[in-house]
Design an enzyme around this catalytic site. Structure first.
Site, PDB file in Angstrom:
ATOM      1  N   TYR A   1       1.009  -1.257   0.155  1.00 31.47           N
ATOM      2  CA  TYR A   1       0.021  -0.167   0.115  1.00 31.47           C
ATOM      3  C   TYR A   1       1.270   1.693  -0.052  1.00 31.47           C
ATOM      4  CZ  TYR A   1      -4.470  -2.108   0.922  1.00 31.47           C
ATOM      5  OH  TYR A   1      -5.865  -3.118   0.616  1.00 31.47           O
TER       6      TYR A   1
ATOM      7  N   LYS B   1       3.455 -15.791   2.030  1.00 28.95           N
ATOM      8  CA  LYS B   1       3.529 -15.833   1.064  1.00 28.95           C
ATOM      9  C   LYS B   1       4.543 -16.358   0.973  1.00 28.95           C
ATOM     10  CE  LYS B   1       1.920 -17.864  -3.165  1.00 28.95           C
ATOM     11  NZ  LYS B   1       0.653 -18.763  -3.364  1.00 28.95           N
TER      12      LYS B   1
ATOM     13  N   ASP C   1      -3.305 -18.292  -0.036  1.00 29.21           N
ATOM     14  CA  ASP C   1      -3.764 -19.474  -0.745  1.00 29.21           C
ATOM     15  C   ASP C   1      -5.022 -20.098   0.234  1.00 29.21           C
ATOM     16  OD1 ASP C   1      -1.649 -20.518  -0.520  1.00 29.21           O
ATOM     17  OD2 ASP C   1      -1.503 -20.873  -2.430  1.00 29.21           O
TER      18      ASP C   1
ATOM     19  N   ASP D   1     -12.545  -8.715   4.438  1.00 23.73           N
ATOM     20  CA  ASP D   1     -13.833  -9.067   3.242  1.00 23.73           C
ATOM     21  C   ASP D   1     -14.546 -10.570   4.160  1.00 23.73           C
ATOM     22  OD1 ASP D   1     -13.384  -6.621   3.490  1.00 23.73           O
ATOM     23  OD2 ASP D   1     -14.242  -6.682   0.711  1.00 23.73           O
TER      24      ASP D   1
ATOM     25  N   ASP E   1      -7.130  -7.033   4.003  1.00 19.46           N
ATOM     26  CA  ASP E   1      -7.264  -6.168   3.254  1.00 19.46           C
ATOM     27  C   ASP E   1      -8.379  -7.121   3.020  1.00 19.46           C
ATOM     28  OD1 ASP E   1      -9.101  -4.140   2.066  1.00 19.46           O
ATOM     29  OD2 ASP E   1      -7.965  -4.327   0.219  1.00 19.46           O
TER      30      ASP E   1
HETATM   31  C1  IPM Z   1     -10.628  -1.521   4.079  1.00 19.70           C
HETATM   32  C2  IPM Z   1     -10.502  -0.486   3.125  1.00 19.70           C
HETATM   33  C3  IPM Z   1      -9.678   0.509   2.224  1.00 19.70           C
HETATM   34  C4  IPM Z   1      -8.420  -0.473   1.988  1.00 19.70           C
HETATM   35  C5  IPM Z   1      -9.237   0.897   0.737  1.00 19.70           C
HETATM   36  C6  IPM Z   1     -10.543   2.248   1.213  1.00 19.70           C
HETATM   37  C7  IPM Z   1      -8.825   2.159   1.062  1.00 19.70           C
HETATM   38  O1  IPM Z   1     -11.091  -2.024   1.366  1.00 19.70           O
HETATM   39  O2  IPM Z   1     -10.021  -0.690   4.963  1.00 19.70           O
HETATM   40  O3  IPM Z   1     -10.416  -2.580   4.322  1.00 19.70           O
HETATM   41  O4  IPM Z   1      -8.077  -1.323   1.157  1.00 19.70           O
HETATM   42  O5  IPM Z   1      -7.990  -0.768   3.094  1.00 19.70           O
HETATM   43 MG    MG Z   2     -10.299  -3.832   2.468  1.00 16.59          MG
END
Ligand code: IPM
Ligand code: MG
Length: 358
Positions: A141, A192, A224, A252, A248
């Site tokens: 990032y 990884k 993975d 999710d 990240d």
């Molecule tokens: C998160 C989001 C952010 C990230 C974006 C909005 C920049 O997806 O906080 O997980 O990638 O960190």
């Molecule tokens: Mg995110």
């Protein structure tokens, strides 16, 4: 002295969901249970609209002078055409970097009332309680060099750099070991290392630190495989620690195991536990302003703030319990709606939690 809280709703549904959490703060304040001052500032697209950049100077100054930050969400289609440095996401990333909020805690807890909302079978997710510790201020990032350039033949090439210093791996892994000590004492480091040198170093540093935490059982997993294991048998995990981008993605996935991304809070902490608290979902421009977004992830983020930055464990516990009772009563926003439940909007859900606290 009053605690100072910076309130940054941001864009899209950020505005509606943060408003519900702020009502709870006002309630604690007016009932003399929390001595707190709140100040609001624009960030993301709202920052661009107000001051021409996603993290206005005054917003950053407010963040620096506050004890904690309550953050909503950023982004919207109207900002997609802006130069990269001006896009809403930059505001969030700059806040994380400027305040050195390197430790991102993303708990994935399944409320038993929502077992049916998960896309996985109830027996796979019942009782799920995972903590993902994501490194937040390093890795791909932020790594340099980065950019898009045109070579001599006129072809463009885009590039980013995945880089970690030993000290960065050291501090995030120690946060994760400390959290594991307070939970089930199992830590899985996700990397990884079969392909990436930076992951080889990551694994080496994490392994070295394990000797300071003899009670924690450390394991390693390639990313993975970790993605697969998370949907196969998520209850094998207690605490996971991983790089910025892997975290990240995996967070999710973990969020969805719990039924809805609308339920998951997060904390982003610096070395002194000053923190920014935000739901892990985004600004959802498609449903913004319609009073249908789920405010619970933001309300639970407020609970994390009270727990991790403001040392108000009792109030945090009260919020967590109030959310549980509201779910027990069958109130559901659209994202977690199920047969036999009552569908409510953003405000009604927020007010129901508030009513439980009164
Ligand atoms: C998160 C989001 C952010 C990230 C974006 C909005 C920049 O997806 O906080 O997980 O990638 O960190
Ligand atoms: Mg995110």
């Amino acid at each position: 002295m009053s605690l100072k809280i910076a309130v940054m709703p941001g864009d899209g549904i950020g505005i509606e969901i943060v408003a519900e959490a702020v009502k709870i703060l006002h309630h604690f304040k007016s009932s003399d249970r929390l001595d707190v001052e709140m100040s609001e500032a624009p960030v993301g697209g709202a920052g661009y609209d107000a001051a021409g950049k996603p993290l206005p100077d005054e917003t950053l100054a407010l963040a620096r002078s506050s004890d904690a930050i309550l953050f909503g969400a950023i982004g919207g289609p109207q900002y997609d055409g802006l130069a990269r440095e001006l896009r809403p996401e930059r505001g969030l990333l700059a806040l994380r970097a400027e305040l050195e909020l390197f430790a991102n805690l993303r708990p994935a807890i399944l409320y038993p009332q929502l077992a049916d909302a998960s896309s996985l079978k109830p027996e796979v997710v019942a009782g799920l309680d995972i903590m993902i510790v994501r490194e937040l201020t390093g890795g791909i990032y932020f790594g340099e060099p980065r950019g898009i350039e045109t070579d001599a033949s006129g072809e463009r090439r885009g590039f980013n750099t995945l880089v970690y210093k030993e000290s960065e791996i050291d501090r995030i892994s120690r946060v994760a070991f400390d959290i594991a000590m307070k939970r089930g004492k199992r830590l899985c480091s996700v990397d990884k290392a079969n392909v990436l040198e930076v992951s080889e170093l990551w694994r080496e540093v994490v392994t070295k630190n394990a000797s300071d935490y003899p009670d924690v059982e450390l394991s390693h997993m390639y990313v993975d495989n970790a993605a697969m294991q998370l949907v196969k048998w998520p209850k094998q995990f207690d605490v996971m620690v991983t790089k910025n981008m892997f975290g990240d993605i995996l967070s999710d996935t973990a969020a969805m195991l719990t039924g809805s991304i609308g339920m998951l809070p997060s904390a982003s902490l610096d070395a002194n536990s000053k923190g920014m608290y935000e739901p892990i979902h985004g600004s959802a421009p498609d449903i913004a302003g319609q009073d249908i977004a789920n405010p619970l992830a933001t309300i639970l983020s407020l609970a994390m703030m009270l727990r991790y930055s403001l040392e108000q464990t009792a109030l945090a516990d009260e919020i967590d319990a109030a959310v549980g009772r509201v779910l027990d009563k069958g109130l559901r926003t659209a994202d977690i709606m199920a047969d036999g439940c009552k569908q409510v909007g953003t405000m009604e859900m927020g007010e129901a939690v508030l009513a439980e606290l009164k």
